[in-house]
Design a protein around this motif. Sequence first.
Motif, mmCIF file in Angstrom:
data_model
loop_
_atom_site.group_PDB
_atom_site.id
_atom_site.type_symbol
_atom_site.label_atom_id
_atom_site.label_comp_id
_atom_site.label_asym_id
_atom_site.label_seq_id
_atom_site.Cartn_x
_atom_site.Cartn_y
_atom_site.Cartn_z
ATOM 1 N N SER A 54 -42.500 -56.604 -15.740
ATOM 2 C CA SER A 54 -42.357 -55.144 -15.868
ATOM 3 C C SER A 54 -43.451 -54.468 -15.061
ATOM 4 O O SER A 54 -44.390 -55.124 -14.581
ATOM 5 N N GLY A 55 -43.345 -53.160 -14.944
ATOM 6 C CA GLY A 55 -44.398 -52.395 -14.283
ATOM 7 C C GLY A 55 -45.679 -52.445 -15.104
ATOM 8 O O GLY A 55 -46.777 -52.545 -14.552
ATOM 9 N N THR A 56 -45.526 -52.397 -16.418
ATOM 10 C CA THR A 56 -46.697 -52.431 -17.294
ATOM 11 C C THR A 56 -47.460 -53.744 -17.148
ATOM 12 O O THR A 56 -48.688 -53.746 -17.007
ATOM 13 N N THR A 80 -48.994 -38.737 -16.737
ATOM 14 C CA THR A 80 -48.354 -39.996 -16.369
ATOM 15 C C THR A 80 -47.624 -40.549 -17.575
ATOM 16 O O THR A 80 -47.771 -40.060 -18.696
ATOM 17 N N PHE A 81 -46.834 -41.574 -17.332
ATOM 18 C CA PHE A 81 -46.191 -42.307 -18.421
ATOM 19 C C PHE A 81 -47.269 -43.118 -19.141
ATOM 20 O O PHE A 81 -48.242 -43.565 -18.517
ATOM 21 N N ALA A 83 -47.642 -46.013 -20.068
ATOM 22 C CA ALA A 83 -47.920 -47.378 -19.600
ATOM 23 C C ALA A 83 -49.201 -47.462 -18.770
ATOM 24 O O ALA A 83 -49.902 -48.474 -18.820
ATOM 25 N N ASP A 169 -50.599 -46.603 -9.235
ATOM 26 C CA ASP A 169 -49.379 -46.721 -10.026
ATOM 27 C C ASP A 169 -48.306 -45.909 -9.303
ATOM 28 O O ASP A 169 -48.235 -44.687 -9.422
ATOM 29 N N ALA A 171 -45.100 -46.443 -9.704
ATOM 30 C CA ALA A 171 -43.951 -46.972 -10.458
ATOM 31 C C ALA A 171 -42.611 -46.515 -9.897
ATOM 32 O O ALA A 171 -41.695 -47.317 -9.751
ATOM 33 N N SER A 194 -42.480 -50.126 -10.471
ATOM 34 C CA SER A 194 -41.679 -50.563 -11.626
ATOM 35 C C SER A 194 -40.221 -50.715 -11.216
ATOM 36 O O SER A 194 -39.714 -49.952 -10.397
ATOM 37 N N LYS A 199 -35.739 -46.309 -12.809
ATOM 38 C CA LYS A 199 -36.540 -46.094 -11.598
ATOM 39 C C LYS A 199 -35.655 -46.108 -10.348
ATOM 40 O O LYS A 199 -34.445 -46.209 -10.446
HETATM 41 C C1 LIG Z 1 -42.062 -46.519 -15.542
HETATM 42 C C2 LIG Z 1 -43.487 -46.326 -15.342
HETATM 43 C C3 LIG Z 1 -44.416 -47.333 -15.657
HETATM 44 C C4 LIG Z 1 -44.084 -48.598 -16.391
HETATM 45 O O1 LIG Z 1 -43.146 -49.395 -15.862
HETATM 46 P P1 LIG Z 1 -42.290 -50.405 -16.816
HETATM 47 O O2 LIG Z 1 -41.572 -51.222 -15.819
HETATM 48 O O3 LIG Z 1 -41.398 -49.534 -17.641
HETATM 49 O O4 LIG Z 1 -43.246 -51.180 -17.640
HETATM 50 C C5 LIG Z 1 -45.749 -47.110 -15.366
HETATM 51 N N1 LIG Z 1 -46.164 -45.963 -14.819
HETATM 52 C C6 LIG Z 1 -45.322 -44.966 -14.519
HETATM 53 C C7 LIG Z 1 -45.854 -43.719 -13.868
HETATM 54 C C8 LIG Z 1 -43.956 -45.092 -14.780
HETATM 55 O O5 LIG Z 1 -43.128 -44.077 -14.488
#
Ligand SMILES: *Cc1c(COP(=O)(O)O)cnc(C)c1O
Length: 382
Positions: A54-56, A80-81, A83, A169, A171, A194, A199
């Motif tokens: 995952s992005g996280t 930001t999100f 994560a 980030d 993402a 991500s 996305k």
């Molecule tokens: C979606 C997102 C993430 C996390 O990605 P995941 O794949 O959902 O874990 C991190 N940062 C931002 C800014 C995002 O939009």
Amino acid sequence: MIPLSEPDLSGNENTYLAECVSTNFVSSVGPFVTRLEKLAAEITNSGAAVATSSGTTALHAVLHQMGVRENDHVIIPSFTFIATANAVAHCKATPIVLDIDQSRWCLSASLLEDFLKNACFQDAQGRLIFSETGKSIKAILPVFAMGLPADMNSISNIAKKYDIPILIDAAAAIGAKYRNLSLGEVEADYVVISMNGNKLVTAGGGGLVLAKNEKLGLDLKHLTTTARVGKSYDHDIVGFNYRMTNLQAAVGLAQCERIEEFLYRKLEIANNYKEAFSDIKGVKSFPSVDDSVSSNWLSGIFLPDSSEAEMDSIRSLLRSSKIEAKPFWKPIHRQEPYRNVPNVLNNGSDSIWFRVLPLPCSTNLSLKQQEFVISTVRGLLL
Ligand SMILES: *Cc1c(COP(=O)(O)O)cnc(C)c1O
């Protein structure tokens, strides 16, 4: 319901997935992971790309690789999100939340400069220490909000001055450009993308780390794949199982093959919205700046003079017309786990977050659907 941003899986996804099943390579071994990594590195002009679960987990692994541990700080933007902050917390470090600039909705370079200059000091070992906590600033983590690059020239100059590494980030910013540079060429140590379902390109779930060269990519691959050495059960460090599976990569590869088409559609949709509301006073589109090309992950409108109650009412009226609408990122300093972490605010994120109204912008949104969204929103605003 017209969704905000759903995937278009009408390319090679089916074929590649069937190949995973028929060859029995559904897990972490199989050709699609390598193929995805190669294509992602090409698209972004990176030295190497590493696929993750995952992005996280990609953010967590990179921060760990950078040496972020307990008693460290990482600077993140407020808008930001969650994560972004969680990845720092997963390292047992504490994020420091700095506010954003109004022109891009990304980490404010001037707040960053002020903060490092006035709130921090260099200790005898040359580490930069936040005076208030005595902990060291280990990394700067700008976010390309909505797919638009942060002011990387200013941020990287400041980072260089204090010798602090940068992880971006990005993402939802695959395909974005800063001063004509692709994500892999921007001045930063690592970049994370991500591949979650909402996305620009998806693998169902997944992430990508972009590294400057093959060696850094291999180190990260090692860390995220249990740090195995050789073919038997030998492991030389405490690794993570953050692998992307062949199944995910099959979808991810098919998606990346269509990146140009997706970016073109996102731009078209964003431009349609921009034009459709340009005559209404008090209605703005999301930020755009001369030095950058956004991926236009999300597009929609921004209502700078509206109250929270007005925004809630617009969203619920949209939903009753079967148009998906929900509040966007609540700033990090307003989130329960991060209420008490250090922050420097300038009202930037507090004044925008509830006024941001993303509108449906899936790449397969039809013209008719977009026209319906536009006429419905105009009806609510006029
Ligand atoms: C979606 C997102 C993430 C996390 O990605 P995941 O794949 O959902 O874990 C991190 N940062 C931002 C800014 C995002 O939009």
